[in-house]
Motif scaffolding. Structure first.
Motif, PDB file in Angstrom:
ATOM      1  N   GLN A 258       0.790  -1.231   0.000  1.00  0.00           N
ATOM      2  CA  GLN A 258       0.000   0.000   0.000  1.00  0.00           C
ATOM      3  C   GLN A 258       0.821   1.278   0.000  1.00  0.00           C
ATOM      4  O   GLN A 258       0.409   2.286  -0.570  1.00  0.00           O
ATOM      5  N   TYR A 259       1.969   1.247   0.651  1.00  0.00           N
ATOM      6  CA  TYR A 259       2.686   2.497   0.890  1.00  0.00           C
ATOM      7  C   TYR A 259       3.956   2.623   0.057  1.00  0.00           C
ATOM      8  O   TYR A 259       4.867   3.368   0.416  1.00  0.00           O
ATOM      9  N   SER A 260       4.007   1.928  -1.044  1.00  0.00           N
ATOM     10  CA  SER A 260       5.174   1.985  -1.923  1.00  0.00           C
ATOM     11  C   SER A 260       5.458   3.425  -2.350  1.00  0.00           C
ATOM     12  O   SER A 260       4.594   4.118  -2.890  1.00  0.00           O
ATOM     13  N   GLY A 261       6.659   3.876  -2.068  1.00  0.00           N
ATOM     14  CA  GLY A 261       7.095   5.215  -2.449  1.00  0.00           C
ATOM     15  C   GLY A 261       6.753   6.314  -1.457  1.00  0.00           C
ATOM     16  O   GLY A 261       7.208   7.449  -1.621  1.00  0.00           O
ATOM     17  N   TRP A 262       5.992   6.000  -0.421  1.00  0.00           N
ATOM     18  CA  TRP A 262       5.532   7.045   0.506  1.00  0.00           C
ATOM     19  C   TRP A 262       6.653   7.615   1.374  1.00  0.00           C
ATOM     20  O   TRP A 262       6.556   8.730   1.857  1.00  0.00           O
ATOM     21  N   TYR A 263       7.725   6.867   1.564  1.00  0.00           N
ATOM     22  CA  TYR A 263       8.748   7.287   2.528  1.00  0.00           C
ATOM     23  C   TYR A 263      10.105   7.551   1.891  1.00  0.00           C
ATOM     24  O   TYR A 263      11.121   7.611   2.574  1.00  0.00           O
ATOM     25  N   ASP A 264      10.089   7.743   0.573  1.00  0.00           N
ATOM     26  CA  ASP A 264      11.343   7.979  -0.143  1.00  0.00           C
ATOM     27  C   ASP A 264      11.990   9.309   0.224  1.00  0.00           C
ATOM     28  O   ASP A 264      13.188   9.495   0.006  1.00  0.00           O
ATOM     29  N   ALA A 265      11.222  10.237   0.780  1.00  0.00           N
ATOM     30  CA  ALA A 265      11.771  11.549   1.133  1.00  0.00           C
ATOM     31  C   ALA A 265      12.633  11.500   2.386  1.00  0.00           C
ATOM     32  O   ALA A 265      13.399  12.437   2.647  1.00  0.00           O
ATOM     33  N   GLY A 266      12.498  10.456   3.197  1.00  0.00           N
ATOM     34  CA  GLY A 266      13.384  10.304   4.343  1.00  0.00           C
ATOM     35  C   GLY A 266      12.811  10.779   5.662  1.00  0.00           C
ATOM     36  O   GLY A 266      11.704  11.306   5.750  1.00  0.00           O
ATOM     37  N   TYR A 267      13.613  10.574   6.707  1.00  0.00           N
ATOM     38  CA  TYR A 267      13.170  10.780   8.082  1.00  0.00           C
ATOM     39  C   TYR A 267      12.691  12.204   8.356  1.00  0.00           C
ATOM     40  O   TYR A 267      11.583  12.423   8.875  1.00  0.00           O
TER      41      TYR A 267
END
Length: 631
Positions: free
Chosen positions: A265-274
């Motif tokens: 579901q969340y593919s690509g959602w956290y590529d921007a980082g912490y």
């Protein structure tokens, strides 16, 4: 909501939905109604049911209603007919929290002085048995004896079936029906355990796990715990007795695993980082009114550490001199020794492969949270289907702060080479591929803890603040956020008052540790409940503060003492002050613990320290000579 509907609701990319979701929840929170007699009238009538839901290692900001980007529509819906408790505190680790939840008193008294028996000089002392001891009351037993059906499905972590004389499974503590993981963590959320492994019990008997659940889907613990609770409720439905059901989920505790459709579901959602995700969460928390507008993030995160800081020269040697929370009393601040620091790089210090792997960890974690939300929705909908929602007291909270298990570069390398296996049932991975029992690490834990400091295992706000939502029987509108400090010890007396059951009060002729008084219940001596009911505050009949007395804690040698506007805090170096001093924070204005004012108020620090030593003495707690966290 069906699984397919749940999947469809999560498809929009992170960057396009974050702000619109934040504004929607902000509007939800501000759309409150005055508290009326609607809910309180139900409290005075027939005994209400209790549905008590616990998440495992969920961080303060992970839920959408607490600022997170993770979609949790069912829990958000619970907010609409309930209220947020923004200042609810648990202990730093799961077993310790659970011991206080069920007993209503301090964990040092009832066997969980540490999570499990300690490996230091405290081993064998009273209160350090590592399981719920015989001096504990049990809220399940009290509710059962007061006319309730009592059920539990999920994590127990307070003892096991050792032999006929040491049987600490839930059925021995007042739960009529139980299906539980006895230990603190599953090795595989997809099961496959046999009775010989002694990991799961049902009604006190070790069980083997089937390949599929009752719906024919592959066995997955969060789904199965929900199915068990529903089956227990249905089996007794209509007999005229209320129920108290404890759904003690093991999600989103490591290993990070979840079935489809949540896995993708969340593919690509956290590529921007912490930092990007953390700052967005903080912005949403400001919009929701959960934190003041002047809160910052930069001061809350740990410094970049691409390699571990060195230990002191004498660490681990006979000449070593360690400090603890009592060092301030002795004045012994010479030759302070401690071990190496942790590898904890910031996002920009990661390689592209590491960034991809780290983002995937958080994607799987978010999928677990959404699956948990889906199951919460099933429980709530079932109550509505059988006509019991309006007469049920519902609680949702996490058992401690976000899990910040440190990761090594070697782990990231292994996981990157097995990227396509991350989050899946490891027994089904391709032959010859490495196992990937994954956590998400310290940096994502900092994100989950937004806006607070540190994570699980620490006596900071990030380790002890729990996202909490409560729905009162008969409540149909959202009540304003309850900002008063409440503690996990307060749960038992609250549930008893709700159920109209008196606390045990028959004095014992015997005394406990340090001559503490005991009460007699069902023929055995137990420590009385020391928490305070906050039911009146929930119903708007009392504005608090609930705790006018000082409230303290000690775990792994780390400590805090709260009194009024002040919180004194002790954490060992290198994450705590190198000189070993107690920090002091105005916890009303600075829950993020950014401004240590101990140097300006030494008299207050000394007063709070003395109160903390009184607390430790009065609970039989012992400060270890060398504080060491469970990591």
């Amino acid at each position: 909501m069906s699984i397919l509907q749940s999947k469809a609701a999560h498809q929009p990319p992170f960057s396009k939905t974050l702000m619109s979701a934040g504004l929607a929840v902000a509007a939800l929170t501000l759309s409150t109604s005055p508290i009326t007699a609607q809910a309180t009238g139900t409290l005075a009538g027939s005994k209400p049911n209790i549905l008590y839901i616990i998440a495992d290692d969920l961080g303060y900001s992970d839920l959408s209603a607490f600022g997170g980007e993770i979609r949790t529509p069912n829990i958000d819906s619970l907010v609409k007919s309930g209220r947020i408790l923004s200042n609810h505190h648990v202990s730093t680790v799961c077993a310790v929290t659970r011991s206080m939840l069920y007993s209503g008193t301090d964990h040092h008294l009832v066997g969980e002085g540490t999570m499990g028996a300690p490996n230091d000089e405290r081993r064998g002392l009273p209160g350090y048995e590592g399981y719920l001891n015989n001096h504990a009351l049990s809220i399940a037993e009290l509710l059962r004896d007061g006319g309730y059906h009592t059920y539990i499905a999920g994590k127990w972590h307070l003892g096991s079936l050792v032999n006929s004389s040491i049987n600490k499974t839930p059925d021995q503590w007042g739960f009529e029906k139980s299906f539980t993981l006895l230990g603190g963590a599953a090795s595989n959320h997809f099961g496959h355990d046999t009775s010989a492994q002694k990991t799961y019990t049902e009604n006190g008997q070790y069980v083997s796990l089937p390949a599929t659940d009752v719906s024919g889907q592959p066995w997955y613990d969060t789904n199965v715990y929900t199915q068990k609770i529903i089956s227990y409720i249905d089996a007794d439905h209509g007999d005229g007795k209320p129920f108290a059901a404890f759904a003690t989920f093991t999600s989103p505790h490591w290993p990070l695993q979840v079935p489809e459709p949540w896995l993708s579901q969340y593919s690509g959602w956290y590529d921007a980082g912490y930092d990007v995700v953390r700052n967005r969460r903080l912005l949403r928390q400001k919009q929701l009114g959960l934190v003041p507008n002047d809160y910052t993030v930069a001061s809350q995160t740990l410094p970049d550490a691409t390699s571990a800081s060195p230990a002191t020269a004498n660490n681990g040697k006979a000449a070593a001199s360690y400090i603890n929370a009592n060092t301030v009393e002795t004045g012994n601040l010479l030759n302070v020794d401690y071990g190496p620091g942790l590898v904890d790089p910031v996002w920009n210090s990661l390689t592209p492969a590491q960034k991809k792997t780290q983002a995937r960890y958080m994607e799987v974690y978010a999928g677990m949270v959404s699956n948990l939300d889906y199951n919460v929705g099933l429980l709530i909908q079932h109550l509505k289907n059988i006509g019991q929602y309006d007469n049920t007291y519902i609680v949702f909270h996490s058992d401690n702060g976000a899990e910040g298990w440190p990761l090594s570069a070697a782990q990231d390398t292994i996981n990157a080479s097995n990227f396509n296996n991350l989050g899946k049932d490891q027994t089904l991975r391709p032959s010859g591929s490495a196992a990937t029992n994954i956590q998400y690490g310290l940096r994502w834990a900092e994100v989950s803890a937004t806006p607070f400091r540190l994570s699980k295992g620490y006596t900071t706000e990030g380790g002890t603040s729990s996202p909490t939502i409560i729905h009162l029987p008969g409540q149909t509108t959202q009540y304003p956020t309850l900002r008063d400090f409440v503690h996990i010890r307060d749960v038992a007396p609250t549930l008893l008052e709700l159920a109209g059951i008196s606390q045990p009060s028959t004095p014992s002729a015997n005394v406990g540790v340090n001559n503490l008084p005991l009460v007699v219940y069902n023929g055995r001596d137990a420590y009385p409940i020391t928490g305070k009911s906050y039911l009146s505050e929930l119903a708007g009949l009392n504005t608090g503060p609930l705790h006018t007395e000082a409230v303290g804690e000690e775990q792994y040698g780390r400590a805090y003492l709260r009194s009024g506007q002040w919180k004194a805090l002790w954490v060992e170096p290198p994450l705590g002050p190198a000189d070993g001093h107690w920090q002091l924070f105005n916890i009303v204005n600075d829950r993020a613990e950014t401004n240590d004012v101990s140097a300006s108020h030494p008299d207050i620090v000394n007063q709070l320290y003395q109160s903390w030593t009184d607390y430790l003495h009065n609970t039989g707690g012992v400060e270890p000579l060398r504080p060491l966290g469970y990591y």
